[in-house]
Design an enzyme around this catalytic site. Sequence first.
Site, PDB file in Angstrom:
ATOM      1  N   LYS A  86       6.889   3.494   6.486  1.00 54.35           N
ATOM      2  CA  LYS A  86       7.428   2.085   6.972  1.00 54.35           C
ATOM      3  C   LYS A  86       8.546   1.905   5.780  1.00 54.35           C
ATOM      4  CE  LYS A  86       3.575   0.155   7.213  1.00 54.35           C
ATOM      5  NZ  LYS A  86       2.677   1.309   7.079  1.00 54.35           N
ATOM      6  N   ARG A 139      -0.301  -7.755  11.904  1.00 52.72           N
ATOM      7  CA  ARG A 139      -1.068  -6.463  12.032  1.00 52.72           C
ATOM      8  C   ARG A 139      -2.415  -6.571  12.832  1.00 52.72           C
ATOM      9  NH1 ARG A 139      -1.187  -2.440   7.006  1.00 52.72           N
ATOM     10  NH2 ARG A 139       0.980  -3.317   6.389  1.00 52.72           N
ATOM     11  N   ARG A 177       2.375   9.448  -3.554  1.00 56.17           N
ATOM     12  CA  ARG A 177       3.279   8.584  -3.433  1.00 56.17           C
ATOM     13  C   ARG A 177       3.330   7.851  -5.039  1.00 56.17           C
ATOM     14  NH1 ARG A 177       3.299   3.698   0.529  1.00 56.17           N
ATOM     15  NH2 ARG A 177       1.156   3.837  -0.042  1.00 56.17           N
ATOM     16  N   ARG A 213       0.017   3.190  -6.790  1.00 59.41           N
ATOM     17  CA  ARG A 213      -0.632   1.670  -6.487  1.00 59.41           C
ATOM     18  C   ARG A 213      -1.952   2.098  -6.521  1.00 59.41           C
ATOM     19  NH1 ARG A 213       2.092   0.643  -0.361  1.00 59.41           N
ATOM     20  NH2 ARG A 213      -0.108   0.252   0.059  1.00 59.41           N
ATOM     21  N   ARG A 225      -8.091   2.249   5.098  1.00 55.01           N
ATOM     22  CA  ARG A 225      -6.859   1.572   5.600  1.00 55.01           C
ATOM     23  C   ARG A 225      -6.503   2.064   6.972  1.00 55.01           C
ATOM     24  NH1 ARG A 225      -3.469   2.974   0.468  1.00 55.01           N
ATOM     25  NH2 ARG A 225      -1.647   2.610   1.767  1.00 55.01           N
TER      26      ARG A 225
HETATM   27  P1  AP5 Z   1       5.941   4.799   2.549  1.00 57.90           P
HETATM   28  O1  AP5 Z   1       7.337   4.740   3.092  1.00 57.90           O
HETATM   29  O2  AP5 Z   1       5.686   4.152   1.304  1.00 57.90           O
HETATM   30  O3  AP5 Z   1       5.022   4.647   3.658  1.00 57.90           O
HETATM   31  P2  AP5 Z   1       4.666   3.217   4.316  1.00 57.90           P
HETATM   32  O4  AP5 Z   1       4.284   3.015   5.806  1.00 57.90           O
HETATM   33  O5  AP5 Z   1       5.388   1.913   3.831  1.00 57.90           O
HETATM   34  O6  AP5 Z   1       3.118   3.054   3.538  1.00 57.90           O
HETATM   35  P3  AP5 Z   1       2.196   1.768   2.973  1.00 57.90           P
HETATM   36  O7  AP5 Z   1       0.945   2.592   2.168  1.00 57.90           O
HETATM   37  O8  AP5 Z   1       2.972   0.989   2.222  1.00 57.90           O
HETATM   38  O9  AP5 Z   1       1.637   1.255   4.194  1.00 57.90           O
HETATM   39  P4  AP5 Z   1       0.344   0.458   4.185  1.00 57.90           P
HETATM   40  O10 AP5 Z   1       0.487  -0.101   5.790  1.00 57.90           O
HETATM   41  O11 AP5 Z   1      -0.988   1.240   4.169  1.00 57.90           O
HETATM   42  O12 AP5 Z   1       0.327  -0.589   3.143  1.00 57.90           O
HETATM   43  P5  AP5 Z   1       0.882  -2.104   2.997  1.00 57.90           P
HETATM   44  O13 AP5 Z   1       1.518  -2.478   1.856  1.00 57.90           O
HETATM   45  O14 AP5 Z   1       1.628  -2.497   4.105  1.00 57.90           O
HETATM   46  O15 AP5 Z   1       5.626   6.455   2.449  1.00 57.90           O
HETATM   47  C1  AP5 Z   1       4.451   6.957   1.849  1.00 57.90           C
HETATM   48  C2  AP5 Z   1       4.910   8.095   1.033  1.00 57.90           C
HETATM   49  O16 AP5 Z   1       5.485   9.219   1.720  1.00 57.90           O
HETATM   50  C3  AP5 Z   1       6.023   7.860   0.032  1.00 57.90           C
HETATM   51  O17 AP5 Z   1       5.829   8.672  -1.483  1.00 57.90           O
HETATM   52  C4  AP5 Z   1       7.281   8.458   0.446  1.00 57.90           C
HETATM   53  O18 AP5 Z   1       8.218   9.012  -0.400  1.00 57.90           O
HETATM   54  C5  AP5 Z   1       6.883   9.670   1.460  1.00 57.90           C
HETATM   55  N1  AP5 Z   1       7.556   9.718   2.674  1.00 57.90           N
HETATM   56  C6  AP5 Z   1       7.965   8.700   3.643  1.00 57.90           C
HETATM   57  N2  AP5 Z   1       8.522   9.206   4.623  1.00 57.90           N
HETATM   58  C7  AP5 Z   1       8.471  10.559   4.449  1.00 57.90           C
HETATM   59  C8  AP5 Z   1       8.922  11.688   5.422  1.00 57.90           C
HETATM   60  N3  AP5 Z   1       9.439  11.449   6.629  1.00 57.90           N
HETATM   61  N4  AP5 Z   1       8.665  12.871   4.774  1.00 57.90           N
HETATM   62  C9  AP5 Z   1       8.094  13.214   3.685  1.00 57.90           C
HETATM   63  N5  AP5 Z   1       7.812  12.213   2.961  1.00 57.90           N
HETATM   64  C10 AP5 Z   1       7.879  11.005   3.348  1.00 57.90           C
HETATM   65  O19 AP5 Z   1      -0.387  -2.751   3.038  1.00 57.90           O
HETATM   66  C11 AP5 Z   1      -1.192  -2.682   1.737  1.00 57.90           C
HETATM   67  C12 AP5 Z   1      -2.430  -3.730   2.216  1.00 57.90           C
HETATM   68  O20 AP5 Z   1      -2.179  -4.980   2.291  1.00 57.90           O
HETATM   69  C13 AP5 Z   1      -3.258  -3.747   3.517  1.00 57.90           C
HETATM   70  O21 AP5 Z   1      -4.284  -2.635   3.353  1.00 57.90           O
HETATM   71  C14 AP5 Z   1      -3.909  -4.913   3.527  1.00 57.90           C
HETATM   72  O22 AP5 Z   1      -4.863  -4.946   2.825  1.00 57.90           O
HETATM   73  C15 AP5 Z   1      -2.848  -5.861   3.307  1.00 57.90           C
HETATM   74  N6  AP5 Z   1      -1.874  -6.356   4.167  1.00 57.90           N
HETATM   75  C16 AP5 Z   1      -0.660  -5.778   4.420  1.00 57.90           C
HETATM   76  N7  AP5 Z   1       0.007  -6.469   5.409  1.00 57.90           N
HETATM   77  C17 AP5 Z   1      -1.029  -7.182   5.950  1.00 57.90           C
HETATM   78  C18 AP5 Z   1      -1.087  -8.300   7.066  1.00 57.90           C
HETATM   79  N8  AP5 Z   1      -0.035  -8.371   7.970  1.00 57.90           N
HETATM   80  N9  AP5 Z   1      -2.458  -8.904   7.251  1.00 57.90           N
HETATM   81  C19 AP5 Z   1      -3.227  -8.576   6.218  1.00 57.90           C
HETATM   82  N10 AP5 Z   1      -3.366  -7.996   5.223  1.00 57.90           N
HETATM   83  C20 AP5 Z   1      -2.231  -7.121   5.026  1.00 57.90           C
END
Ligand code: AP5
Length: 222
Positions: A18, A94, A129, A158, A169
Site C-alpha cells: 500500500k 479497516r 522492509r 518498524r 496483523r
Molecule cells: P509497503 O508498501 O510498506 O506495504 P504496506 O501495505 O504499506 O504495509 P504495512 O505493513 O504498512 O501495512 P499494515 O496495514 O500492516 O500497516 P499500517 O501501518 O497500515 O511494502 C512492504 C515491503 O514490501 C517494503 O519493504 C516494500 O519495499 C516491499 N514491496 C512493496 N511492494 C513490492 C512489490 N510489488 N514487489 C516487491 N517488494 C515490494 O498499520 C499498522 C498498525 O496500525 C495496524 O496493525 C493497527 O494496529 C494500526 N492501524 C492502522 N490503521 C488502522 C485503522 N484504520 N484502525 C485501527 N488501527 C489501525
Amino acid sequence: ATPEPLRIMISGAPASGKGTQCELITQKYGLVHIAAGDLLRAEVNRGSKNGKLAKEYMEKGQLVPNDIVVLMVKERLLQPDSQENGWLLDGYPRSYSQAIALKELGFEPDLFILLEVSEEILVERVVGRRLDPVTGKIYHLKYSPPDTEEVAARLTQRFDDTEEKVRLRLQTHHQNLEDVLSMYQDVTVKVNGNAPKTDVFDRIDRLLAGLLEQRKAAIESL
Ligand code: AP5
C-alpha cells in the site's frame, strides 16, 4: 471547468504494498496521502497518552480503538489540501464502523483498490522492509535496496515488523476485510500485488487515468 479531484482508498494485507504504491500515485497524481498507520506512528513517537495506548494495540497487531483513529483521519481529510487536490486513504477504513463514520461525514471513494498478495510473499516483504527516517521512503533489503551507503546506514525497522507480529496483523485483516468490502462493492477493483512494484503501479495508473478521462469527457459533453 476542471474535473473534480480523485478520492481513492487503498487496502490490502500488511506489507501488500500500500505505502509503496501510494508513493508512486502521489508523485504522478498529486493526491494527499493519508495513511492511518503513519498518523498513529507519529503519535506513538510523540509519546502522548493516545500514542502510548495506540502502541499497545499495534504491538498485538490489533485495530487501535476508534476514538483515537477516527478523529485523526477526519481532521486530516478536512484540511484544505485534501479537499482541493483529492485524497488517497491508505489503511483506512479497516472496519465496518470506520466505514460508516466516513460515510456519515460525506467521504466516499471513487475507487477502492484491494491489493492481493499471497501470504508467503507478505512475510518475506515484512521481514525485509526498512524505512528511511529522514525521507520517510520505504525500502526492502532484497526488492528495493537503497542506492547509497549513507542511506543504508540510517535505515530503521518498524517495531511491528516481525514474522510473529505480521501473522497477528494478517489475522486482524482477514477478520475485517469482508465488512469493509461490503461498503464499497460497486467501486472495488482487486489488483494482483504479487508482481514487481512497477507492474502493480501500471495497473493502478491505468485505473486512475481512466477515471480522470471519464470526468473530462463528462464535462466536455455538458
Ligand atoms: P509497503 O508498501 O510498506 O506495504 P504496506 O501495505 O504499506 O504495509 P504495512 O505493513 O504498512 O501495512 P499494515 O496495514 O500492516 O500497516 P499500517 O501501518 O497500515 O511494502 C512492504 C515491503 O514490501 C517494503 O519493504 C516494500 O519495499 C516491499 N514491496 C512493496 N511492494 C513490492 C512489490 N510489488 N514487489 C516487491 N517488494 C515490494 O498499520 C499498522 C498498525 O496500525 C495496524 O496493525 C493497527 O494496529 C494500526 N492501524 C492502522 N490503521 C488502522 C485503522 N484504520 N484502525 C485501527 N488501527 C489501525
